[in-house]
Design a protein around this motif. Structure first.
Motif, mmCIF file in Angstrom:
data_model
loop_
_atom_site.group_PDB
_atom_site.id
_atom_site.type_symbol
_atom_site.label_atom_id
_atom_site.label_comp_id
_atom_site.label_asym_id
_atom_site.label_seq_id
_atom_site.Cartn_x
_atom_site.Cartn_y
_atom_site.Cartn_z
ATOM 1 N N PHE A 173 0.824 -1.210 0.000
ATOM 2 C CA PHE A 173 0.000 0.000 0.000
ATOM 3 C C PHE A 173 0.856 1.256 0.000
ATOM 4 N N ASP A 229 -5.465 3.801 2.263
ATOM 5 C CA ASP A 229 -5.747 2.476 1.716
ATOM 6 C C ASP A 229 -5.535 1.389 2.764
ATOM 7 N N ILE A 252 -9.532 -2.938 -2.831
ATOM 8 C CA ILE A 252 -8.983 -3.124 -1.480
ATOM 9 C C ILE A 252 -9.832 -4.130 -0.699
#
Length: 684
Positions: free
Chosen positions: A261, A274, A355
Motif C-alpha cells: 500500500f 488504503d 482493497i
C-alpha cells in the motif's frame, strides 16, 4: 396533614416493595365451551424477555412442572391431564442432568373438562415454575373459579348438547401479586410449633413475621446484576484475533501488505488511507460472518445448541479435527480456485472494491490457521443465545486482526523491529492444538451427561486434562516433536515460562482426582456428584429447614440467623453453594457464627391443612410448606426470586442488606461479617 404524611409513607413503602417483587409472567384464564358436553380451561401467559416457563411432566429431580389442581367441583369431570400448547424449547440441563422443556415469550396450557348437566362449578389452581439465567421464582399458583348452568339433553338417538348459561368466562389473573400494604402481613403467625413443622394460626402478631422491607431499604437494599457478557464476548474474540495474528498464515502477510500500500501510491497519505480501508474491510468481512451465523440459525436455536447432546458431539469432533490440523496431520484449506478468483478480480478492479477484495483474499488464504480459531469462538459465543453475540465476537476478532495493518501503515518504521517469521509461529499453532483438544472435552462432557454414558466422570475428565497440559509442557520444553517443528534443541525464555505455566496447571489439577473443588476449572469440569472417589468434605449444610424452629434455636443460643431462600430446582442456588459456600472462610463463618436456615420455596410437602391468607387485598391459599416459605419471602422481605440470602437477629430484624446471585467470594464474606458486626453492636 398527618394523614397526608401517612399516605406518602405508605406510597413510599409500596414503591420499595414493587422494586423487589418480580412479575415476569402474566397469566389469563378462560373457560371455553366446545360441542356437546365438552369444555376446556385455557391458561395463557405472556412471558418477559429472558424468562421461561417450564412445561408439564418433567419428572422428579428437575424444575417445577406445570400442574392442574382442583380444590372443589360439582357437575364437572376432569378429562385427561393438563396439555401444553405451542412451541416448546427442549434442551438438556447440565445441572439437573435431564432433558427439560419450557416456553419463551408466550405459553398456553389447556385442561379439558366435561359438564355433566345442570349447575356446575369448579375451583382450583394451576401451578408452574419459571426461571431466567440468574433467578428462579417459587412455585406459583394461577387460581381459577368458574360456575354456571348447563342443560344436557340426552336420548338414545341423540348426542347430548350442552347449553351453558355463559359461553365464555374470563378471569384475568396476574401470577405475581404485589405486596401493596404493610398491613397485609402474614396471618399464620406462629404462636406454637407442632410436630408436623406447620404453624398454628395465632391472634397476636409475631416479630419473626413482621415485614422488614423498609429496614432492608435503609441498609441499601438492591438486587441489580451487572451484565458483562457482551464485554466478555468481545474480549474473547479480540484475544482470538491476537492469536490468529501470530500464526504462519497471517504474520508473514503483514509486512508484504503494508509495504504494497505504501509503495504503490506516491502520495503517502493515500497509502495510509488504503491501509485503513484494508483494515476496515477485514472488520466488515468477519462481522458479516458473525451476523450470517445468527441469521441462518436464529438466536434461540444457537442457545439450544449449548445443551443439545448431538450438537455437542459434533462440536467435540470438530475441535478434535482442528487440533489435529494444528498438530500438522493435515491442512484445512478452502478450494484454491476461490482465492485465485478473488485475487484476479482484485487486480482487475480499482478503488475501494479492489482493497475490499484483497482483504477477502486474506480471509481465504489464511483460513487454515484462522478457521479453527473462528470455529471455536463461534461455538462458544453462539451458545449464549444472544442475537448479537456472534457479531460482537467477530468484531473483537476482526479488530485484533486488522490492527497491525493500520498501525504499521501509520508507523512504517515499526516494520524493521517486527519479529521475523520462523519456527516460533508453529509452536503457537501446536499450542493452540492442545488447547482446542482440551476444550473439546467440555463438549463431550455435555453429551456424556445427556446420554448417561458415565464415560467422562469428573476424575476421568481431570485425568485427561492433566495429561494434555503435561504433554503441552513437555512439548514447549522440546521433549516432543511434531512434523512441522524445527530440529533446533534450544528453548527460548518465553517458551520456557509457557512450559512452566502448563506443567504447574497440570499439577494443580491433581488433587481434583480425590475431590478437591478446583474452582479455576469448575466451569469446564463435570459436576462434583459424578466424582466416584471424594475425600473433600468442606461443605455447608443447614441446621434447620423450618423458619420457626431455627429462630427459636437461635434465640436460645444467642446467635444471629442466616436465611437461605432456595429451591430444589434453583440452578444458581447450586452454583452459589458450589462456588462460594465451599470457600473455607465462608463455610467457617456460616457453620460457626450463624444459624443457617434453608427454606425451599418449591418444597412439595403438604401442610396439615390449607391455610387461607390475604395478600394485596386478595385471598390466597397456602397448600404446601414451599408455599409458606415463598409467602414469607414476599411479605416479610419483599422479594420472590432465589437465591436470596438475608441475615437476621433473634427478633427477625435484618442485620445487613440482602444478597442475591453473585459469586464474588470477597463480597459474600463482607456481607456475612457486616451482619456479625451489626449483631454485636446491637447486643452491646
Amino acid at each position: 396533614m398527618k394523614k397526608l404524611f401517612s399516605l406518602l409513607f405508605l406510597c413510599l413503602v409500596i414503591g420499595m416493595v414493587q422494586a423487589q417483587i418480580q412479575e415476569p409472567i402474566k397469566f389469563k384464564t378462560e373457560l371455553k365451551t366446545l360441542s356437546g358436553t365438552d369444555a376446556e380451561i385455557v391458561f395463557t401467559a405472556v412471558i418477559d424477555k429472558g424468562w421461561h416457563v417450564y412445561s408439564t411432566d418433567l419428572g422428579d429431580g428437575g424444575p417445577i412442572s406445570a400442574t392442574f389442581n382442583v380444590d372443589s367441583k360439582s357437575g364437572v369431570e376432569v378429562v385427561g391431564k393438563l396439555k401444553p400448547i405451542g412451541k416448546e424449547v427442549a434442551v438438556f440441563d447440565k445441572l439437573f442432568e435431564m432433558n427439560v422443556r419450557y416456553f419463551e415469550n408466550t405459553a398456553q396450557f389447556v385442561q379439558k373438562i366435561k359438564l355433566t348437566g345442570g349447575a356446575y362449578s369448579i375451583e382450583g389452581y394451576m401451578q408452574y415454575g419459571a426461571c431466567n439465567d440468574e433467578n428462579c421464582l417459587p412455585p406459583t399458583d394461577v387460581p381459577f373459579k368458574f360456575s354456571g348452568e348447563s342443560k344436557v339433553k340426552s336420548t338414545a338417538s341423540e348426542t347430548p348438547v350442552v347449553e351453558p348459561a355463559k359461553q365464555e368466562k374470563k378471569n384475568d389473573v396476574t401470577t405475581k401479586e404485589e405486596v401493596k400494604d404493610t398491613v397485609a402481613m402474614m396471618e399464620l403467625v406462629p404462636a406454637t410449633v407442632d410436630s408436623t413443622n406447620a404453624v398454628s394460626p395465632a391472634v397476636a402478631a409475631s416479630d419473626w413475621w413482621k415485614p422488614v422491607i423498609s429496614e432492608l431499604q435503609a441498609l441499601g437494599e438492591e438486587h441489580s446484576q451487572k451484565d458483562s457478557s457482551w464485554i466478555y464476548i468481545f474480549v474473547t474474540g479480540f484475544l482470538g484475533g491476537l492469536l490468529a495474528l501470530l500464526t504462519p498464515c497471517v504474520w508473514p502477510i503483514i509486512p508484504m501488505t503494508v509495504s504494497f500500500f505504501l509503495k504503490r501510491n506516491k502520495d503517502k497519505k493515500k497509502g495510509i488511507r488504503d491501509a485503513w480501508t484494508y483494515g476496515a474491510s477485514i472488520v466488515v468481512i468477519y462481522v458479516a460472518l458473525g451476523v450470517a451465523i445468527t441469521l441462518i440459525f436464529g438466536a434461540s436455536a444457537l442457545n439450544a445448541l449449548s445443551t443439545n447432546a448431538v450438537f455437542n458431539i459434533f462440536f467435540f469432533l470438530m475441535l478434535v479435527v482442528f487440533a489435529a490440523s494444528f498438530f500438522g496431520a493435515f491442512e484445512i484449506t478452502l478450494p484454491s480456485k476461490w482465492s485465485t478468483a478473488v485475487d484476479s478480480k482484485a487486480e482487475s478492479t480499482t478503488g475501494l472494491l479492489s482493497i475490499f477484495l484483497m482483504a477477502f483474499t486474506l480471509s481465504l488464504v489464511s483460513f487454515s490457521c484462522t478457521g479453527p480459531i473462528i470455529g471455536f469462538l463461534l461455538v462458544e459465543v453462539s451458545t449464549t443465545g444472544s442475537v448479537v453475540a456472534p457479531a460482537i465476537g467477530m468484531l473483537g476478532f476482526a479488530i485484533a486482526l486488522a490492527l497491525p495493518f493500520t498501525l504499521f501503515a501509520l508507523f512504517p518504521s515499526w516494520l524493521k523491529s517486527m519479529p521475523k517469521s520462523g519456527g516460533w509461529m508453529n509452536v503457537i499453532k501446536v499450542t493452540l492444538g492442545f488447547l482446542e483438544l482440551a476444550f473439546a472435552l467440555k463438549f463431550l462432557s455435555v453429551a456424556d451427561l445427556a446420554y448417561g454414558w458415565r464415560i467422562l466422570d469428573r476424575e476421568t475428565f481431570l485425568a485427561l486434562w492433566i495429561v494434555i497440559f503435561a504433554l503441552l509442557g513437555f512439548y514447549l520444553l522440546g521433549k516432543i516433536k511434531f512434523p512441522h517443528d524445527d530440529d533446533g534443541n534450544k528453548v527460548g525464555v518465553s517458551r520456557f515460562f509457557m512450559a512452566l505455566v502448563s506443567l504447574a496447571f497440570a499439577i494443580y489439577m491433581v488433587p481434583g482426582l480425590w475431590g478437591a473443588p478446583l474452582k479455576a476449572v469448575s466451569a469446564f469440569a463435570p459436576p462434583m456428584h459424578t466424582q466416584d472417589f471424594n475425600l473433600y468434605g468442606n461443605e455447608v449444610h443447614p441446621k434447620f429447614k423450618d423458619y420457626e424452629k431455627g429462630m427459636e434455636y437461635a434465640l436460645q443460643h444467642g446467635k444471629p440467623v442466616m436465611i437461605d431462600f432456595t429451591g430444589n430446582g434453583c440452578v444458581n442456588c447450586r452454583k452459589m453453594e458450589a462456588a462460594v459456600w465451599t470457600d473455607s472462610k465462608v463455610s467457617d463463618i456460616i457453620n460457626n457464627d450463624y444459624v443457617l436456615i434453608s427454606l425451599y420455596v418449591d418444597e412439595k410437602e403438604a401442610l396439615p391443612e390449607p391455610i387461607k391468607v390475604v395478600e394485596n387485598g386478595k385471598e390466597r391459599t397456602l397448600r404446601t410448606v414451599g408455599d409458606k416459605w415463598s409467602y414469607l419471602q414476599r411479605v416479610k422481605f419483599g422479594a420472590n426470586a432465589q437465591p436470596f440470602y438475608v441475615l437476621l437477629d433473634n427478633e427477625g430484624k435484618p442485620l445487613n442488606k440482602s444478597y442475591a446471585y453473585d459469586e464474588d467470594i470477597s463480597q459474600y464474606i463482607n456481607f456475612l461479617k457486616t451482619g456479625l458486626d451489626n449483631y454485636k453492636k446491637e447486643k452491646k
